[in-house]
Design an enzyme around this catalytic site. Structure first.
Site, PDB file in Angstrom:
ATOM      1  N   GLU A   2      -6.126 -10.337  -2.281  1.00 30.12           N
ATOM      2  CA  GLU A   2      -6.957 -10.214  -1.066  1.00 30.12           C
ATOM      3  C   GLU A   2      -8.442 -10.050  -1.414  1.00 30.12           C
ATOM      4  OE1 GLU A   2      -5.530  -7.159   1.560  1.00 30.12           O
ATOM      5  OE2 GLU A   2      -3.431  -7.624   1.176  1.00 30.12           O
ATOM      6  N   GLU A  26       0.803  -1.241   0.000  1.00 31.65           N
ATOM      7  CA  GLU A  26       0.000   0.000   0.000  1.00 31.65           C
ATOM      8  C   GLU A  26       0.833   1.287   0.000  1.00 31.65           C
ATOM      9  OE1 GLU A  26      -2.904  -0.511   3.141  1.00 31.65           O
ATOM     10  OE2 GLU A  26      -3.484  -2.470   2.353  1.00 31.65           O
TER      11      GLU A  26
HETATM   12  O1  G3I Z   1      -6.486 -12.136  17.554  1.00 30.22           O
HETATM   13  C1  G3I Z   1      -6.113 -11.014  18.345  1.00 30.22           C
HETATM   14  C2  G3I Z   1      -6.873 -11.079  19.683  1.00 30.22           C
HETATM   15  O2  G3I Z   1      -6.412 -12.217  20.415  1.00 30.22           O
HETATM   16  C3  G3I Z   1      -6.607  -9.799  20.469  1.00 30.22           C
HETATM   17  O3  G3I Z   1      -7.402  -9.809  21.656  1.00 30.22           O
HETATM   18  C4  G3I Z   1      -7.025  -8.599  19.597  1.00 30.22           C
HETATM   19  C5  G3I Z   1      -6.826  -7.276  20.278  1.00 30.22           C
HETATM   20  O4  G3I Z   1      -5.446  -6.999  20.312  1.00 30.22           O
HETATM   21  O5  G3I Z   1      -6.223  -8.600  18.389  1.00 30.22           O
HETATM   22  C6  G3I Z   1      -6.491  -9.738  17.610  1.00 30.22           C
HETATM   23  O6  G3I Z   1      -5.675  -9.687  16.476  1.00 30.22           O
HETATM   24  C7  G3I Z   1      -6.135  -8.758  15.485  1.00 30.22           C
HETATM   25  C8  G3I Z   1      -6.200  -9.539  14.167  1.00 30.22           C
HETATM   26  O7  G3I Z   1      -6.529  -8.654  13.076  1.00 30.22           O
HETATM   27  C9  G3I Z   1      -7.229 -10.653  14.213  1.00 30.22           C
HETATM   28  O8  G3I Z   1      -8.499 -10.127  14.373  1.00 30.22           O
HETATM   29  C10 G3I Z   1      -5.095  -7.652  15.367  1.00 30.22           C
HETATM   30  O9  G3I Z   1      -5.128  -6.882  16.549  1.00 30.22           O
HETATM   31  C11 G3I Z   1      -5.472  -6.763  14.178  1.00 30.22           C
HETATM   32  O10 G3I Z   1      -4.482  -5.758  13.981  1.00 30.22           O
HETATM   33  C12 G3I Z   1      -5.544  -7.607  12.916  1.00 30.22           C
HETATM   34  O11 G3I Z   1      -6.017  -6.778  11.854  1.00 30.22           O
HETATM   35  C13 G3I Z   1      -5.627  -7.220  10.537  1.00 30.22           C
HETATM   36  C14 G3I Z   1      -5.208  -5.962   9.757  1.00 30.22           C
HETATM   37  O12 G3I Z   1      -4.893  -6.289   8.405  1.00 30.22           O
HETATM   38  C15 G3I Z   1      -3.975  -5.331  10.395  1.00 30.22           C
HETATM   39  O13 G3I Z   1      -2.919  -6.273  10.358  1.00 30.22           O
HETATM   40  C16 G3I Z   1      -6.825  -7.895   9.844  1.00 30.22           C
HETATM   41  O14 G3I Z   1      -7.113  -9.127  10.484  1.00 30.22           O
HETATM   42  C17 G3I Z   1      -6.494  -8.127   8.394  1.00 30.22           C
HETATM   43  O15 G3I Z   1      -7.643  -8.617   7.696  1.00 30.22           O
HETATM   44  C18 G3I Z   1      -6.040  -6.829   7.707  1.00 30.22           C
HETATM   45  O16 G3I Z   1      -5.642  -7.176   6.420  1.00 30.22           O
HETATM   46  C19 G3I Z   1      -5.273  -6.061   5.580  1.00 30.22           C
HETATM   47  C20 G3I Z   1      -4.067  -6.483   4.749  1.00 30.22           C
HETATM   48  O17 G3I Z   1      -3.003  -6.848   5.602  1.00 30.22           O
HETATM   49  C21 G3I Z   1      -3.676  -5.377   3.782  1.00 30.22           C
HETATM   50  N1  G3I Z   1      -4.820  -5.008   2.935  1.00 30.22           N
HETATM   51  C22 G3I Z   1      -6.005  -4.598   3.696  1.00 30.22           C
HETATM   52  C23 G3I Z   1      -6.437  -5.723   4.623  1.00 30.22           C
HETATM   53  C24 G3I Z   1      -7.715  -5.360   5.360  1.00 30.22           C
HETATM   54  O18 G3I Z   1      -7.475  -4.289   6.203  1.00 30.22           O
END
Ligand code: G3I
Length: 354
Positions: free
Chosen positions: A262, A155
């Site tokens: 994605e 990005e």
């Molecule tokens: O699983 C933990 C949980 O145990 C904890 O209590 C909670 C609070 O800290 O966090 C949870 O993990 C989260 C994880 O998603 C699973 O839900 C992370 O904090 C959170 O940052 C993470 O977000 C991900 C995001 O990227 C940031 O990394 C999303 O799942 C993921 O779908 C999203 O993916 C992005 C791609 O990398 C780039 N393109 C866009 C896409 C969507 O935003």
């Protein structure tokens, strides 16, 4: 009892309610061949280590996909979660499962504007550059031979498509400089991985797509060892027909592997006042996803890197976790129960044309 007899027989209340239930039941899921068995290229999905403990998720993944992308556990937010050390338990487990299952692993993501600022805070000049290089060497070096590819820079284009995103990376190492450096360091750490530049809204916003294309051209001319182009394809199902086809064709013009990296296609509309019926939204969704599948199929075989959805089941989608969801969005290729949908059948039909 034959059908005539059944219809003539007085229906007991239970039978009537049973008929009611049949009348309101969802249409039977179409019988769809596994996507990985019909597609002439890898079919991918995002994965989180916790899903590896879900037998239903594992069964569906084994049936449908042959490539996985760590959804968040191979990013800085996970690896650098503890100051002064790197955490690899979850990404290592994903890599081990991919090896055990004979599934390709796509690394995501080494350098991303939205992560790492705190971890690199306080470093400037040479120290910043050294830490940047060291991170890539450590992470890309660790998975050398265990993965086929990386989203090296994720990005880089400004949200509105007007130029590049400003970030702690660009401020420290230059707008193009941090990207060129990231690709060079990744190439040193893993000479065999296909190195991708990855971004989103390239189909939805033609201006952003154009800026991405110009950026690729400029970085290649500067000698950045970009080996592949990733379009995330978080599709806006209300965009005009043809935008997707144009973008995929223009990505293909570089002659590099293209990764639909994605895919999801939300039925929600962020803007106010959504008067579309559910049927209309499902029709729009299928039209855009099929257009993407057809455009991807039109690429030369050697450029069809993989077709990856950002999750397997609707209930696995980040869109169900972003706090704005009413639990009804159906952005992915399989429903909450892991059943194929008409959308799945349509995509399988496109891929099956071989
Ligand atoms: O699983 C933990 C949980 O145990 C904890 O209590 C909670 C609070 O800290 O966090 C949870 O993990 C989260 C994880 O998603 C699973 O839900 C992370 O904090 C959170 O940052 C993470 O977000 C991900 C995001 O990227 C940031 O990394 C999303 O799942 C993921 O779908 C999203 O993916 C992005 C791609 O990398 C780039 N393109 C866009 C896409 C969507 O935003």
């Amino acid at each position: 009892m034959n059908r005539r007899a059944l219809l003539a027989a007085p229906l007991a209340l239970g039978a009537l309610s049973a008929c009611d239930r049949f009348a309101t039941a969802q249409p039977a899921p179409p019988s769809v061949p596994p996507l990985k068995s019909v597609a002439p290229f890898p079919i991918g999905s995002a994965v989180m280590s916790g899903q590896l403990d879900d037998p239903a998720w594992v069964a569906l993944a084994r049936q449908q996909v042959n490539q996985l992308t760590p959804e968040w556990e191979m990013k800085m937010e996970y690896i650098l979660q503890s100051p002064g050390r790197m955490t690899f338990d979850a990404p290592d487990r994903i890599a081990d499962v991919c090896a055990a299952e004979g599934v390709r692993l796509h690394g995501h993501a080494l350098i991303w504007y939205s992560q790492g600022e705190q971890a690199f805070a306080g470093l400037d000049g040479r120290a910043f550059a050294a830490a940047f290089d060291r991170y890539i060497a450590e992470v890309a070096g660790r998975y050398r031979g265990k993965l086929v590819s990386w989203d090296v820079v994720n990005e880089p284009i400004a949200e509105d498509g007007n130029g590049l995103r400003d970030s702690h990376w660009s401020r420290a190492l230059g707008d193009d400089g941090y990207m060129i450096r990231a690709f060079e360091q990744a190439r040193l750490a893993d000479p065999d991985a296909v190195l991708f530049l990855n971004d989103y809204n390239l189909e939805n916003n033609p201006a952003k797509g154009a800026t991405f294309l110009r950026t690729v051209e400029r970085l290649l001319k500067a000698g950045a060892p970009i080996g592949g182009l990733g379009t995330q394809s978080h599709l806006d199902i209300e965009i005009p027909a043809g935008q997707i086809t144009t973008l995929i064709r223009e990505l293909g013009a570089f002659g590099l592997p293209v990764h639909v990296s994605e895919l999801d296609a939300s039925l929600r509309r962020e803007r106010r006042g959504d008067f579309r019926s559910r049927v209309q939204r499902l029709e729009q969704q299928q039209a855009r996803v099929v257009e993407l599948a057809e455009a991807f199929m039109s690429l030369p075989a050697r450029q069809r890197f993989a077709f990856t959805a950002w999750g397997l089941r609707d209930s696995d989608s980040w869109l169900r976790r972003d706090g704005r969801d009413d639990g009804k969005d159906q952005p992915l290729l399989f429903d909450d129960a892991g059943q194929a949908k008409p959308l799945t059948a349509a995509v399988a039909g496109v891929f099956g044309r071989g």
